[in-house]
Scaffold this active site. Sequence first.
Site, PDB file in Angstrom:
ATOM      1  CB  CYS A 132      -0.988   0.028   1.145  1.00 11.90           C
ATOM      2  SG  CYS A 132      -0.093   0.099   2.908  1.00 11.90           S
ATOM      3  NE  ARG A 152      -4.479   1.547   1.830  1.00 13.66           N
ATOM      4  CZ  ARG A 152      -4.073   2.208   0.730  1.00 13.66           C
ATOM      5  NH1 ARG A 152      -5.191   2.176  -0.148  1.00 13.66           N
ATOM      6  NH2 ARG A 152      -3.209   2.797   0.415  1.00 13.66           N
ATOM      7  CG  ASP A 178      -4.969   5.911   2.171  1.00 11.77           C
ATOM      8  OD1 ASP A 178      -5.183   5.431   3.466  1.00 11.77           O
ATOM      9  OD2 ASP A 178      -4.160   6.705   1.835  1.00 11.77           O
TER      10      ASP A 178
END
Length: 157
Positions: free
Chosen positions: A7, A13, A123
């Site tokens: 990520c 994440r 996100d």
Amino acid sequence: MNILFVCLGNICRSPMAEGILKKIFREKALKGKVESAGFESFHINEPPDPRAVQVAANHGIDISKKQARLFRKVDFDHFDHIYVMDTQNMNDVKDLARKEVDLQKIDYLMNVIEPGSNKVIPDPYLSGIEDCEKVFELMEKACQKIAEKALLYAANN
Ligand code: 4NP
């Protein structure tokens, strides 16, 4: 089967995805390396975001010891699959690919659940813990699928 999640910050994440898949690999006695990395240098060597740590802990997973690190070209040599969360990560990883075989390892994590959809895992960094939880649940589904594939692979190799 060695799996890398990527990520941007490597603090929300991908560390959650790493924790989820490591747990499933342990439960199913699957062999392989599971790691995560990012592209943003702000948080290198830091533990995951407290919201990600909390959400993972609520699901019985301790990711507090993870330390953020950057993606590097050599990761293409050490991992069979590199799963990215969004289009920016996809472009960042692709930019470092050295050859066709590197490119073939990269895919959107959401494509594991919905092949060819190229959907993104949003996100959650600038939103609340509820969004972290939603993202966790999506990634958990994807990780179950990855584990099914890894089980098939292990049975055939
Ligand atoms: P992640 O979230 O990519 O899921 O780890 C982010 C964390 C930090 C930043 C961006 C995204 N940042 O810009 O610091």
